[in-house]
Design a protein around this motif. Structure first.
Motif, mmCIF file in Angstrom:
data_model
loop_
_atom_site.group_PDB
_atom_site.id
_atom_site.type_symbol
_atom_site.label_atom_id
_atom_site.label_comp_id
_atom_site.label_asym_id
_atom_site.label_seq_id
_atom_site.Cartn_x
_atom_site.Cartn_y
_atom_site.Cartn_z
ATOM 1 N N UNK A 59 1.226 -1.540 0.014
ATOM 2 C CA UNK A 59 -0.244 0.259 0.010
ATOM 3 C C UNK A 59 0.910 0.921 0.354
ATOM 4 N N UNK A 60 2.165 0.945 0.590
ATOM 5 C CA UNK A 60 3.062 2.386 0.602
ATOM 6 C C UNK A 60 3.028 2.939 -1.034
ATOM 7 N N UNK A 242 3.490 -5.684 -13.880
ATOM 8 C CA UNK A 242 3.414 -7.587 -13.691
ATOM 9 C C UNK A 242 4.765 -8.204 -12.364
ATOM 10 N N UNK A 243 5.712 -7.521 -12.737
ATOM 11 C CA UNK A 243 6.993 -7.913 -13.023
ATOM 12 C C UNK A 243 8.108 -7.419 -11.908
ATOM 13 N N UNK A 244 7.134 -5.988 -10.861
ATOM 14 C CA UNK A 244 8.092 -5.703 -10.656
ATOM 15 C C UNK A 244 8.786 -6.037 -8.622
ATOM 16 N N UNK A 245 9.084 -6.741 -8.638
ATOM 17 C CA UNK A 245 9.303 -7.311 -6.727
ATOM 18 C C UNK A 245 9.977 -6.866 -6.151
ATOM 19 N N UNK A 246 10.717 -5.365 -6.590
ATOM 20 C CA UNK A 246 11.442 -4.528 -5.112
ATOM 21 C C UNK A 246 10.552 -4.997 -4.185
ATOM 22 N N UNK A 247 9.039 -4.220 -4.372
ATOM 23 C CA UNK A 247 8.604 -3.762 -3.717
ATOM 24 C C UNK A 247 8.480 -4.497 -2.283
ATOM 25 N N UNK A 248 8.626 -5.884 -2.584
ATOM 26 C CA UNK A 248 8.905 -7.151 -1.840
ATOM 27 C C UNK A 248 9.656 -7.647 -0.900
ATOM 28 N N UNK A 249 11.234 -6.913 -1.595
ATOM 29 C CA UNK A 249 12.428 -6.935 -0.894
ATOM 30 C C UNK A 249 12.121 -7.498 0.778
ATOM 31 N N UNK A 250 11.884 -6.647 0.946
ATOM 32 C CA UNK A 250 11.655 -5.920 3.080
ATOM 33 C C UNK A 250 11.016 -7.736 2.804
ATOM 34 N N UNK A 251 10.434 -8.304 2.385
ATOM 35 C CA UNK A 251 9.445 -9.538 2.882
ATOM 36 C C UNK A 251 10.619 -10.782 2.577
ATOM 37 N N UNK A 366 2.268 1.822 -8.517
ATOM 38 C CA UNK A 366 1.079 0.662 -8.394
ATOM 39 C C UNK A 366 1.268 -0.586 -8.412
ATOM 40 N N UNK A 367 2.687 -1.338 -9.303
ATOM 41 C CA UNK A 367 3.425 -2.735 -8.992
ATOM 42 C C UNK A 367 3.580 -2.870 -7.814
ATOM 43 N N UNK A 368 4.093 -1.981 -7.172
ATOM 44 C CA UNK A 368 4.548 -2.673 -5.500
ATOM 45 C C UNK A 368 3.140 -2.288 -5.089
ATOM 46 N N UNK A 369 1.924 -1.832 -4.963
ATOM 47 C CA UNK A 369 0.440 -2.425 -4.837
ATOM 48 C C UNK A 369 0.049 -3.445 -5.446
ATOM 49 N N UNK A 370 0.411 -4.018 -6.677
ATOM 50 C CA UNK A 370 0.294 -5.106 -7.777
ATOM 51 C C UNK A 370 0.700 -5.770 -6.808
ATOM 52 N N UNK A 371 1.999 -6.244 -6.655
ATOM 53 C CA UNK A 371 2.860 -6.600 -5.504
ATOM 54 C C UNK A 371 1.959 -7.528 -4.399
ATOM 55 N N UNK A 372 1.530 -6.644 -3.375
ATOM 56 C CA UNK A 372 1.257 -6.446 -2.660
ATOM 57 C C UNK A 372 0.049 -7.646 -2.091
ATOM 58 N N UNK A 373 -1.003 -6.753 -2.864
ATOM 59 C CA UNK A 373 -2.612 -7.513 -3.132
ATOM 60 C C UNK A 373 -1.566 -8.996 -3.593
ATOM 61 N N UNK A 380 4.391 -14.188 -0.773
ATOM 62 C CA UNK A 380 5.590 -13.193 -2.186
ATOM 63 C C UNK A 380 6.210 -14.247 -3.291
ATOM 64 N N UNK A 381 6.190 -15.353 -2.694
ATOM 65 C CA UNK A 381 7.075 -15.695 -4.034
ATOM 66 C C UNK A 381 5.953 -16.355 -4.887
ATOM 67 N N UNK A 382 4.595 -16.606 -4.682
ATOM 68 C CA UNK A 382 4.206 -17.008 -5.761
ATOM 69 C C UNK A 382 3.926 -14.995 -6.360
ATOM 70 N N UNK A 383 3.842 -14.867 -6.013
ATOM 71 C CA UNK A 383 3.258 -12.963 -6.649
ATOM 72 C C UNK A 383 4.279 -12.748 -7.938
#
Length: 428
Positions: A59-60, A242-251, A366-373, A380-383
């Protein structure tokens, strides 16, 4: 050291480059710090599950995208109407004040998720106005024949910031949050000082008899009608969305690879390492042939690298995958930026840059929000795996939908020299 026609021989461009470098370092450091704090508050203070905390982290991105989306029709017009230097100065000051405020709240132990989301909105507003102004200012500082090189070295500033920022942010935050926030604020103030060193530069005269709303529409119409520009912008939009993985790096750093804040800094710098190496190469040996096909292959490699990162359980393999992804993304950025700047008349660069920025922000924030959703639904791996496969599929589809991209052999533009109120662009 540099050829006689290199942009670094121009003092105004050097100041521009240093400003972009220092501001990017600061904002990249802030991005990793804010993400780490959001995820930490969600997991430690609110006791959310990994999937729930992943959604909060995503959501950030939404908080930064919404103001940019709403302001896009305005910011391009502003960049084509007012002094672009003052736009960058005002927005840099806003982001410095935001960083300083977060630092004070952290020092007082008063930081909360709402405060972090509000800061993300403020940064989104600042970037919304600064992006088109920055992009439209660069071509005013260098001769036309030096523009591809200027784009490459300007990208180096951004990518060096992407390398140094996350690593610096993670390291300084590990020392003490006050040090991290103080350094970021100081770098933004230095960026502000550099912009003040740029003298007044030529800028297209404002079309006084042109209705503002129509001028905004002209910018969107130009992008829609120029299929090559449209192809490059939308390919980046959907692939990185679709492929924005950087938002999930903390996870991944905390709960999958178990490398903590310092490992997070290295992972966040991974894409920047690959991108900077590629940008350095292009700054000395600019791409000249088969630019469209090379962009398509680069996005394919980007999707494959993100897919590898998603399935990896080993830190160094994950880091290597991100380095490859960053190098491939830089090829795409280089081609897209050069085509957009060289195929757009100067009087419309602010508005076209605003449209481009909207799609870039959609793909990133918006890709970060999509990755979070998706992370909250698939894990996180599946996303990340879903996004990597999606980027490959989109590239194959775009190669068929937009043959102009496959057939683009060089950056040489048609003779697009002037705009008109009625049609937006004159073709000779």
């Amino acid at each position: 050291m540099f050829p006689a026609d290199h942009p670094f021989h121009i003092p105004a461009f050097r100041a521009y480059w240093l400003s972009r470098l220092t501001s990017t370092i600061a904002l990249s450091a802030m991005a990793i710090i804010i993400g780490w704090q959001v995820y930490g508050i969600a997991r430690d203070d609110m006791h959310l599950t990994i999937r729930e905390a992943t959604f909060a982290l995503g959501m950030i991105g939404a908080a930064q995208f919404v103001p940019l989306f709403l302001l896009t029709p305005v910011v391009g017009l502003v960049a084509d109407t007012f002094d672009r230097r003052w736009i960058v100065r005002a927005t840099t000051a806003l982001m410095a004040a935001t960083t300083a405020t977060l630092g004070i709240l952290t020092a007082l132990h008063a930081l909360s998720l709402p405060a972090l989301y509000l800061a993300a909105v403020a940064i989104g507003v600042g970037r919304a106005f600064a992006g088109p102004a920055y992009s439209a200012l660069a071509p005013n500082l260098v001769p036309r024949e030096s523009l591809p090189t200027a784009i490459a070295v300007s990208s180096i500033a951004w990518q060096v910031g992407a390398i140094a920022g996350p690593s610096l942010g993670g390291l300084l935050y590990a020392i003490h949050p006050d040090v991290a926030y103080g350094t970021s604020t100081g770098l933004l103030l230095l960026a502000l000082a550099m912009i003040f060193l740029i003298p007044k530069v030529p800028q297209p005269a404002v079309q006084a008899d042109h209705r503002p709303l129509q001028r905004v529409i002209d910018g969107f119409r130009y992008v829609r009608n120029n299929r090559l520009v449209l192809a490059t912008i939308t390919l980046d939009l959907f692939a990185v969305l679709l492929a924005g993985a950087t938002a999930l790096l903390p996870v991944f750093a905390r709960d999958i690879l178990h490398v903590g804040a310092q490992g997070l800094g290295l992972l966040a710098a991974g894409m920047g390492i690959g991108a900077t190496t590629t940008a350095l190469f292009f700054s000395f040996r600019p791409m000249k042939t088969n630019v469209g096909v090379k962009m398509l292959w680069a996005v394919m490699v980007f999707g494959a690298a993100i897919l590898t990162f998603g399935v990896s359980q080993h830190f160094w393999l994950s880091l290597a995958a991100l380095v490859v992804a960053g190098g491939a993304d830089m090829v795409s950025v280089y081609v897209r930026s050069s085509l957009i700047q060289l195929h757009t008349p100067d009087a419309m660069r602010g508005r076209v840059s605003a449209v481009s920025q909207l799609t870039i922000s959609a793909s990133n924030e918006l890709g970060e929000a999509e990755s979070g959703l998706l992370g909250s639904l698939l894990g996180p791996v599946g996303a990340v795996v879903f996004g990597g496969v999606g980027a490959i599929v989109i590239t194959l589809l775009w190669s068929r939908l937009f043959p102009e991209l496959r057939l683009a052999k060089s950056f040489d533009p048609p003779e697009i020299l002037e705009t008109t109120p009625e049609h937006g662009v004159v073709q000779p």
